[in-house]
Design an enzyme around this catalytic site. Structure first.
Site: not given
Ligand code: CNA
Length: 237
Positions: A31, A98, A116, A185
């Site tokens: 996001r 997650q 997940h 998150t």
């Molecule tokens: P999301 O909804 O993409 O939210 C990520 C949040 O992190 C946002 O609010 C950003 O502003 C914030 N953010 C980004 N970079 C930083 C940072 N360096 N420091 C602090 N905050 C930061 O992701 P969620 O995890 O909330 O959503 C859940 C999904 C995303 C899950 O089902 C995961 O499996 C899925 N996902 C996982 C990965 C991975 O495994 N690396 C990658 C992409 C998505």
């Protein structure tokens, strides 16, 4: 209290994280502005990453998955490394994530609840033989088992339920913690995001680049990069 004082005064810390924990390792989240949800595809990412899409349109799913979800060269960043150090020092008791990238374990964390699943485990839907992530990355089209069965990543897709033992372990850890650190998150994906409600301890710390629905519940909110924030901590037992 500062984060440092909170960590010093806690001895049962649980970390609850999301995709933002791995952006500093070069893995895009969903996001953020340059996250996957703001890129253009033929279908919305939530649809591609759903159980019914996997069944209906397996080849498209795998092309997207190999391209956008498999970052096998990514290395743990300062957040993953500090959490592993804090676990070794007896401060952090569990990491609930997650994420599906396995970077907490790669950094050395032992007690990790992967809500997940993980890209590192893949199994044949017919004979249950296991395959690693490299096998999927190096495959083309639809990856198949040597028995001919379809291989599926052990990743919880939209429309699928979470693993019961993982839920139980995560909820137990969170409900026993004296400090919960929620970081990286958007707290948009349920049921995972709802797990933080089981916390009954003293200090709830929220570290996220932008605001989240839980900011008002937190005793300390830090709108900065989680790797940068955690790397400034010095660990004492
Ligand atoms: P999301 O909804 O993409 O939210 C990520 C949040 O992190 C946002 O609010 C950003 O502003 C914030 N953010 C980004 N970079 C930083 C940072 N360096 N420091 C602090 N905050 C930061 O992701 P969620 O995890 O909330 O959503 C859940 C999904 C995303 C899950 O089902 C995961 O499996 C899925 N996902 C996982 C990965 C991975 O495994 N690396 C990658 C992409 C998505």
């Amino acid at each position: 209290m500062t984060l440092h004082e909170i960590i010093d005064s806690s001895d049962n810390i649980v970390f609850f994280g999301g995709a933002g924990v791995s952006t500093e390792s070069g893995i895009p989240d969903f996001r953020s502005v340059d996250g996957l949800y703001n890129q253009k595809y033929d279908y919305p990412p939530e649809e591609i990453l759903s159980h019914s899409f996997f069944e209906r349109n397996t080849e498209y799913f795998y092309n997207f998955y190999r391209d956008k979800m498999l970052f096998l060269d990514a290395q743990p960043n300062k957040a993953h490394l500090k959490l592993a150090e804090l676990e070794k020092a007896g401060k952090v008791k569990a990491v609930v994530t997650q994420n599906i990238d396995g970077l907490h374990q790669k950094a050395g964390s032992k007690n990790v609840f992967e809500l997940h699943g993980s890209v590192h485990r893949n199994y044949c839907l017919r004979c249950h033989k296991l395959y690693n992530a490299e096998f999927i990355k190096n495959s083309s089209g639809i990856p198949r088992c040597e028995c001919g069965g379809l291989i599926k990543p052990d990743v919880v897709l939209y429309e699928e339920g979470l693993d019961n033992d993982t839920i139980e372990g995560a909820v137990n850890a969170i409900s026993q913690a004296d400090c919960l650190i929620v970081a990286g998150t958007s707290l948009n994906v349920y049921p995972a995001a709802g797990f933080i409600r089981f916390f009954k301890g003293k200090n709830f710390v929220l570290i996220n680049l932008n605001q989240t629905p839980a900011d008002s519940m937190a005793s300390l909110v830090i709108h900065e990069k989680v790797g940068e924030v955690l790397s400034k901590l010095t660990v004492s037992e």
